[in-house]
Design an enzyme around this catalytic site. Structure first.
Site, PDB file in Angstrom:
ATOM      1  N   GLU A 179      23.356 -23.209  -9.743  1.00  0.00           N
ATOM      2  CA  GLU A 179      23.586 -22.832 -11.137  1.00  0.00           C
ATOM      3  C   GLU A 179      22.363 -23.132 -12.001  1.00  0.00           C
ATOM      4  O   GLU A 179      22.447 -23.264 -13.220  1.00  0.00           O
ATOM      5  CB  GLU A 179      24.843 -23.531 -11.665  1.00  0.00           C
ATOM      6  CG  GLU A 179      26.100 -23.178 -10.880  1.00  0.00           C
ATOM      7  CD  GLU A 179      26.959 -22.053 -11.476  1.00  0.00           C
ATOM      8  OE1 GLU A 179      27.045 -21.962 -12.697  1.00  0.00           O
ATOM      9  OE2 GLU A 179      27.544 -21.278 -10.690  1.00  0.00           O
ATOM     10  N   HIS A 254      29.077 -28.457 -15.300  1.00  0.00           N
ATOM     11  CA  HIS A 254      27.641 -28.597 -15.027  1.00  0.00           C
ATOM     12  C   HIS A 254      27.209 -29.982 -15.500  1.00  0.00           C
ATOM     13  O   HIS A 254      27.794 -30.529 -16.438  1.00  0.00           O
ATOM     14  CB  HIS A 254      26.810 -27.580 -15.832  1.00  0.00           C
ATOM     15  CG  HIS A 254      26.918 -26.169 -15.354  1.00  0.00           C
ATOM     16  ND1 HIS A 254      27.073 -25.120 -16.218  1.00  0.00           N
ATOM     17  CD2 HIS A 254      26.872 -25.641 -14.115  1.00  0.00           C
ATOM     18  CE1 HIS A 254      27.120 -23.989 -15.526  1.00  0.00           C
ATOM     19  NE2 HIS A 254      27.010 -24.274 -14.250  1.00  0.00           N
ATOM     20  N   CYS A 373      23.170 -24.882 -23.207  1.00  0.00           N
ATOM     21  CA  CYS A 373      23.448 -23.789 -22.245  1.00  0.00           C
ATOM     22  C   CYS A 373      22.667 -22.541 -22.609  1.00  0.00           C
ATOM     23  O   CYS A 373      22.326 -21.738 -21.750  1.00  0.00           O
ATOM     24  CB  CYS A 373      24.919 -23.395 -22.266  1.00  0.00           C
ATOM     25  SG  CYS A 373      26.057 -24.693 -21.868  1.00  0.00           S
TER      26      CYS A 373
END
Ligand code: SUG
Length: 450
Positions: A179, A254, A373
Site C-alpha cells: 500500500e 495503514h 493520505c
C-alpha cells in the site's frame, strides 16, 4: 550540512480529488468508508478542499506538488469483466447486473497518493537516484485499478533517467500486498541527510506472527522487504516493524493512521507497533542523530478517538528554523481529548512541534483519507526539482488554473445511482483531457469511450 544538502526539500505531491468522488463503502476495515456508504458526495467541494490545503501549505512556505486523478469510470476494467457494447451499454449492464462493480470502477481513490508509491530519496540509494515503486494496492478491487495509470503518471513526471529510477509494481498477489508510502516513514536529521527507513507491515505472508482477526492487514513484510531491495537499501538503513494487530482491528488500516514521522521526530500512538520498544531500539541503532519519540498513550487518546479524529494522519512538516508544523484535519479540533493532546504537544519543550494548522478535508475524511493520505512525500534536491517534467509544482497561477478547472467541470452532488449516468463519464473524460494539457504531462490515460 553541505551547501547541496541545504537545497534538499520535501515536496508533498497531493492527489487531486477526481470528478467521480463518491461514498461507495468499498474499504473493509476503514471505519469512515464503511460508515458513510451511500451518502451524497460533493466532488467539487472535495477537489476545492484539497486545493485549499495545498495552497495554504504553499503560502506557509512549503513546496507543493500535484498529481492528477485517474480516468473513472474505468470502462476498460468493465470490459475486461465481460461487459460489452458501447460505453453507454457497458455502464447500463454493469449498473443492472453488478452495481458493486460499477461503484468500484468509479472510485476516485487515486486521490490518496500516500498509497501511490514508495519513494526513496537519492541521499539513501546506492546509485544516487530517487527510486520509485508504485504500490500494487491488490487488497481491494477499486484500488487495484490504480497502479497501471499511477506508474505512467509517475514515469511522466519523474522522467529524467539521470535522476529517477522506476521499479515494477510488486506481484499483485496477497503475499506481496503493498500500500505504498502509507506504511513507510523515513527518519533523518534533516531531509538532505542520509536517512533510515521504517517499514511497517500488518502481516507476514510466509509465516508465523500474530495477525488481525477482524479486518485485513493490507501490507506484508515480504512486500516491504522487496521494495527495500529494489531501492538498494541495506540492513543498516531499514527497520521492519509489525503494526499492532489490535490497532488494525480497531480501524487502523495503514500505519499512517497511527504514526507520522519527520526528520528525527516520530509521533506515534502507544498501540502503533506490536513491539514498541524493539521498534524504537532498532531505529535508534541505525539513525545517525538522536531519535525524538513523541508518544501519545492510550490514556490520553484512545484508539477509537485516534481513528475518528485522524490525529496521526496529520502532516508533520519542517520549517527552515528547525521547528515543525503539524497539519491536522478539522476533526481533531472537534475532539476534546485530541485537541488537548495537540495543545500539550505544542507546549512540551522536548519536541520541535511548534505550530498546528487545521485543514478542512471532510469530503476525503468521510472515506478515511486525512491530510497525510492525500499526499506523497518526495524528497528532492534543487537539480532533481529542476529535472521534473510537466507543470506539477504548485504556484499561484497553477492554483488559480486548477481551481477554475474544478469549477468548470465538477458536479456538486453525486449519489451511487448517478454513477451509471453516461454523461458523468463524458464529463470526466473532458475534464481529464483538459487537465493533461494544463499539467503538461502528455497522454497518461487510456481514454477509452465509445
Ligand atoms: O484505501 N478509502 C481509502 C482511504 C485511503 C487512505 N490512505 C491512507 N491512510 N494513506 C482506502 O481505504 C474508500 C472508498 C469508498 O468507500 O468509496 C477508500 O478507498
Amino acid at each position: 550540512m553541505t551547501q547541496q544538502q541545504s537545497t534538499v526539500h520535501e515536496v508533498n505531491f497531493d492527489g487531486l480529488v477526481g470528478p467521480t468522488h463518491n461514498y461507495a463503502g468499498l474499504a473493509h476495515g476503514n471505519v469512515a468508508s464503511m460508515s458513510h456508504e451511500g451518502l451524497a458526495s460533493n466532488p467539487r467541494e472535495g477537489a476545492l478542499q484539497g486545493l485549499a490545503k495545498m495552497k495554504s501549505l504553499l503560502d506557509a512556505g512549503f513546496m507543493q506538488g500535484v498529481l492528477p486523478p485517474q480516468q473513472r469510470p474505468d470502462l476498460g476494467a468493465l470490459r475486461a469483466l465481460g461487459f460489452t457494447g458501447s460505453a453507454r451499454q457497458v455502464l447500463a449492464h454493469a449498473a443492472n447486473e453488478a452495481p458493486q462493480i460499477l461503484r468500484a470502477v468509479c472510485s476516485a481513490s487515486s486521490m490518496w497518493t500516500a498509497n501511490a508509491a514508495t519513494v526513496s530519496p537519492s541521499a539513501d540509494t546506492p546509485d544516487g537516484r530517487v527510486h520509485v515503486t508504485p504500490a500494487n494496492l491488490q487488497s481491494s478491487f477499486h484500488r487495484y485499478l490504480e497502479p497501471a495509470t499511477t506508474a505512467r503518471v509517475l514515469a511522466a513526471i519523474f522522467r529524467d533517467e539521470a535522476y529517477f529510477t522506476h521499479h515494477p509494481v510488486l506481484p499483485a498477489t496477497p503475499a506481496f500486498a503493498d500500500e505504498g508510502a502509507a506504511n513507510h516513514t523515513r527518519l533523518c536529521e534533516s531531509h538532505g541527510d542520509p536517512g533510515v527507513h521504517l517499514f511497517v507491515y500488518g502481516r507476514r505472508a510466509f509465516g508465523g506472527e500474530r495477525e488481525p482477526a477482524r479486518y485485513p492487514a493490507r501490507q506484508t513484510l515480504e512486500a516491504s522487504q522487496a521494495t527495500a531491495r529494489q531501492h538498494g537499501l541495506k540492513g543498516d538503513q531499514t527497520i521492519f516493524a509489525q503494526q499492532h494487530p489490535d490497532a488494525i482491528d480497531a480501524g487502523v488500516f495503514h500505519n499512517d493512521v497511527i504514526a507520522v514521522g519527520n526528520g528525527p521526530v516520530l509521533l506515534y500512538h502507544d498501540m502503533a507497533f506490536l513491539d514498541e520498544d524493539a521498534t524504537l531500539d532498532a531505529i535508534r541503532a541505525r539513525l545517525a542523530t538522536p531519535l525524538i519519540p513523541v508518544r501519545v498513550p492510550s490514556e490520553a487518546v484512545g484508539l477509537e478517538d485516534a481513528v475518528a479524529s485522524y490525529l496521526f494522519n496529520s502532516q508533520l512538516l519542517s520549517q527552515p528554523d528547525g521547528s515543525m508544523t503539524l497539519v491536522v484535519p478539522g476533526e481533531c479540533q472537534e475532539n476534546e481529548a485530541v485537541w488537548r493532546t495537540i495543545q500539550d504537544l505544542l507546549l512540551a519543550g522536548y519536541n520541535p512541534i511548534g505550530e498546528v494548522m487545521v485543514k478542512d478535508v471532510k469530503q476525503s475524511m468521510r472515506n478515511g483519507g486525512g491530510p497525510a493520505c492525500l499526499r506523497l512525500r518526495v524528497v528532492l534536491s534543487a537539480q532533481e526539482r529542476q529535472a521534473l517534467s510537466g507543470r506539477v509544482l504548485l504556484d499561484e497561477t497553477l492554483y488559480a488554473d486548477l481551481t477554475a478547472w474544478v469549477e468548470r467541470h465538477y458536479r456538486d452532488r453525486l449519489v451511487p445511482d448517478d454513477l451509471a449516468d453516461p454523461q458523468l463519464a463524458d464529463e470526466s473524460l473532458t475534464a481529464l483531457d483538459e487537465l493533461t494539457q494544463l499539467l503538461q504531462i502528455g497522454s497518461v490515460y487510456p481514454f477509452q469511450l465509445g
